[in-house]
Design an enzyme around this catalytic site. Structure first.
Site, mmCIF file in Angstrom:
data_model
loop_
_atom_site.group_PDB
_atom_site.id
_atom_site.type_symbol
_atom_site.label_atom_id
_atom_site.label_comp_id
_atom_site.label_asym_id
_atom_site.label_seq_id
_atom_site.Cartn_x
_atom_site.Cartn_y
_atom_site.Cartn_z
ATOM 1 N N SER A 26 0.825 -1.217 0.000
ATOM 2 C CA SER A 26 0.000 0.000 0.000
ATOM 3 C C SER A 26 0.854 1.261 0.000
ATOM 4 O O SER A 26 1.869 1.333 0.714
ATOM 5 C CB SER A 26 -0.891 0.030 1.242
ATOM 6 O OG SER A 26 -1.823 -1.011 1.226
ATOM 7 N N ILE A 27 0.399 2.259 -0.729
ATOM 8 C CA ILE A 27 1.083 3.557 -0.720
ATOM 9 C C ILE A 27 1.115 4.116 0.710
ATOM 10 O O ILE A 27 2.113 4.689 1.138
ATOM 11 C CB ILE A 27 0.375 4.525 -1.694
ATOM 12 C CG1 ILE A 27 0.600 4.046 -3.137
ATOM 13 C CG2 ILE A 27 0.867 5.945 -1.504
ATOM 14 C CD1 ILE A 27 -0.230 4.769 -4.179
ATOM 15 N N TYR A 162 -9.580 4.261 -16.404
ATOM 16 C CA TYR A 162 -9.614 4.930 -15.096
ATOM 17 C C TYR A 162 -11.024 5.470 -14.809
ATOM 18 O O TYR A 162 -11.431 5.618 -13.659
ATOM 19 C CB TYR A 162 -8.555 6.033 -15.027
ATOM 20 C CG TYR A 162 -8.142 6.353 -13.605
ATOM 21 C CD1 TYR A 162 -7.605 5.371 -12.770
ATOM 22 C CD2 TYR A 162 -8.295 7.634 -13.076
ATOM 23 C CE1 TYR A 162 -7.236 5.652 -11.472
ATOM 24 C CE2 TYR A 162 -7.920 7.930 -11.778
ATOM 25 C CZ TYR A 162 -7.395 6.941 -10.976
ATOM 26 O OH TYR A 162 -7.031 7.226 -9.684
ATOM 27 N N LYS A 169 -11.105 11.914 -8.657
ATOM 28 C CA LYS A 169 -9.795 12.495 -8.330
ATOM 29 C C LYS A 169 -9.754 13.983 -8.708
ATOM 30 O O LYS A 169 -9.068 14.771 -8.047
ATOM 31 C CB LYS A 169 -8.672 11.734 -9.032
ATOM 32 C CG LYS A 169 -8.480 10.287 -8.553
ATOM 33 C CD LYS A 169 -8.117 10.171 -7.091
ATOM 34 C CE LYS A 169 -7.630 8.767 -6.740
ATOM 35 N NZ LYS A 169 -7.547 8.541 -5.284
HETATM 36 N N1 LIG Z 1 -1.684 2.264 -7.159
HETATM 37 C C1 LIG Z 1 -1.615 3.285 -7.998
HETATM 38 O O1 LIG Z 1 -1.173 3.160 -9.137
HETATM 39 C C2 LIG Z 1 -2.065 4.649 -7.539
HETATM 40 C C3 LIG Z 1 -1.621 5.778 -8.253
HETATM 41 C C4 LIG Z 1 -2.033 7.030 -7.855
HETATM 42 C C5 LIG Z 1 -2.885 7.160 -6.759
HETATM 43 N N2 LIG Z 1 -3.308 6.048 -6.075
HETATM 44 C C6 LIG Z 1 -4.197 6.244 -4.922
HETATM 45 O O2 LIG Z 1 -3.521 5.855 -3.746
HETATM 46 C C7 LIG Z 1 -4.476 5.562 -2.730
HETATM 47 C C8 LIG Z 1 -4.102 4.251 -2.074
HETATM 48 O O3 LIG Z 1 -4.255 3.159 -2.956
HETATM 49 P P1 LIG Z 1 -3.170 2.016 -3.122
HETATM 50 O O4 LIG Z 1 -2.811 1.993 -4.555
HETATM 51 O O5 LIG Z 1 -2.122 2.124 -2.099
HETATM 52 O O6 LIG Z 1 -4.042 0.683 -2.907
HETATM 53 P P2 LIG Z 1 -4.417 -0.142 -1.581
HETATM 54 O O7 LIG Z 1 -5.423 -1.155 -2.026
HETATM 55 O O8 LIG Z 1 -3.218 -0.644 -0.914
HETATM 56 O O9 LIG Z 1 -5.111 0.953 -0.652
HETATM 57 C C9 LIG Z 1 -6.446 1.371 -0.813
HETATM 58 C C10 LIG Z 1 -7.004 1.513 0.575
HETATM 59 O O10 LIG Z 1 -8.339 2.046 0.533
HETATM 60 C C11 LIG Z 1 -9.008 1.491 1.633
HETATM 61 N N3 LIG Z 1 -10.458 1.626 1.557
HETATM 62 C C12 LIG Z 1 -11.279 1.239 0.548
HETATM 63 N N4 LIG Z 1 -12.565 1.444 0.911
HETATM 64 C C13 LIG Z 1 -12.535 1.995 2.158
HETATM 65 C C14 LIG Z 1 -13.532 2.410 3.086
HETATM 66 N N5 LIG Z 1 -14.844 2.283 2.819
HETATM 67 N N6 LIG Z 1 -13.157 2.928 4.278
HETATM 68 C C15 LIG Z 1 -11.831 3.025 4.599
HETATM 69 N N7 LIG Z 1 -10.845 2.622 3.768
HETATM 70 C C16 LIG Z 1 -11.190 2.112 2.570
HETATM 71 C C17 LIG Z 1 -8.577 0.028 1.595
HETATM 72 O O11 LIG Z 1 -8.852 -0.609 2.834
HETATM 73 C C18 LIG Z 1 -7.095 0.162 1.313
HETATM 74 O O12 LIG Z 1 -6.353 0.205 2.514
HETATM 75 C C19 LIG Z 1 -5.835 5.560 -3.427
HETATM 76 O O13 LIG Z 1 -6.448 6.819 -3.220
HETATM 77 C C20 LIG Z 1 -5.460 5.400 -4.905
HETATM 78 O O14 LIG Z 1 -6.453 5.928 -5.748
HETATM 79 C C21 LIG Z 1 -2.901 4.794 -6.458
#
Ligand SMILES: NC(=O)c1ccc[n+]([C@@H]2O[C@H](COP(=O)([O-])OP(=O)(O)OC[C@H]3O[C@@H](n4cnc5c(N)ncnc54)[C@H](O)[C@@H]3O)[C@@H](O)[C@H]2O)c1
Length: 261
Positions: A26-27, A162, A169
């Site tokens: 996770s980020i 997307y 976003k």
């Molecule tokens: N992975 C990529 O390429 C990327 C790129 C840019 C931005 N992001 C953004 O980074 C953020 C983290 O995503 P990630 O890629 O680390 O994936 P990830 O799956 O590891 O994290 C997503 C998180 O959202 C949480 N979540 C979902 N529904 C929820 C709810 N109802 N209540 C509380 N938490 C909830 C999940 O439990 C999870 O921990 C997101 O906003 C994603 O859009 C991701």
């Protein structure tokens, strides 16, 4: 990349909430690791009982004194987290909001076909949740603080597959600017971090994501995919006093991908 060890205590004594760790890819975990390496103390949440065993060892790894469930869809859970922070610390220096969600049928289809309930759910979990966190954090950020959310380039350009998340976003990035303007006089800064594509669990819900990863790697000036540590360190920098007059930004941590046509 590893976390730089120079001036390792840059954020010593700072206290922050990290929301969005699902596992060690996770980020939010990259952020937790960086903030911890720089000396900050962290409150960490997990989605539910199913997620808990994946997150608990990570929270232990960074000695998190507050570890609680938080599903935005369950009324009152976010408020309970802030109550625990208020009781334990009485103050807060930063929040990392790293969550997004859209129902499969909503995310997987054209924006033009999105149903109302899918739209509302997407905006609720992916955007309003950040507004609510800012609302709850404001009274605890007595000496100021920094609020972070995670966004993606699909807010600015039409990125294949997307879909509605790009719309969410875009709203999130606009939210960052309004919150930054409203909270700036209280010394509270607000940023969106825009990482390049990363193979996480959330990303696995996007069709043809491997192709996007390949494109990201070959098109970006750095010719490299970013890591969650790259994102974490950049985020931690913006929480430091050295960045005290930077606010309302969308910071791309993407090897320069967004500047290339
Ligand atoms: N992975 C990529 O390429 C990327 C790129 C840019 C931005 N992001 C953004 O980074 C953020 C983290 O995503 P990630 O890629 O680390 O994936 P990830 O799956 O590891 O994290 C997503 C998180 O959202 C949480 N979540 C979902 N529904 C929820 C709810 N109802 N209540 C509380 N938490 C909830 C999940 O439990 C999870 O921990 C997101 O906003 C994603 O859009 C991701």
């Amino acid at each position: 990349m590893s976390i730089p060890v120079v001036n390792a205590q840059l954020l010593r004594g700072r206290k922050g909430l990290i929301v969005g760790i699902a596992n060690d890819r996770s980020i939010a975990w990259g952020c937790a690791r960086a903030f911890h390496a720089f000396g900050a103390e962290l409150a960490i949440t997990y989605l539910n009982d199913k997620a808990k065993p994946h997150v608990e060892p990570l929270a232990r790894h960074v000695d998190s004194p507050i570890f609680m469930p938080m599903d935005m869809a369950i009324e009152g859970q976010l408020e309970s987290v802030f109550e625990a922070i208020s009781e334990t610390w009485g103050e807060l220096d930063f929040v990392v909001h790293s969550i997004a969600f859209s129902p499969k049928d909503t995310l997987g289809g054209r924006v033009v076909d999105v149903p109302r309930d899918g739209f509302l759910k997407t905006m609720d979990i992916s955007c309003w949740s950040f507004i609510r966190m800012a609302h709850l954090a404001e009274p605890l950020m007595k000496k100021g603080g920094t609020l972070f959310t995670m966004t993606y380039y699909g807010s600015q350009k039409v990125v294949e597959n997307y879909n509605i998340m790009g719309v969410a976003k875009a709203a999130l990035e606009s939210t960052v600017r309004y919150l930054a303007a409203e909270l700036g006089p209280k010394n509270i800064r607000v940023h969106a971090i825009s990482p390049g594509a990363l193979a996480t669990r959330a990303a696995s819900g996007i069709p043809e994501f491997d192709e996007l990863l390949e494109k990201t790697k070959t098109k970006s000036p750095a010719r490299e995919l970013v890591s969650i540590d790259d994102v974490g360190v950049a985020t931690a920098f913006l929480a430091h006093d050295a960045a005290r007059l930077i606010t309302g930004q969308v910071l791309y941590v993407d090897g320069g991908y967004h500047i290339i046509d």
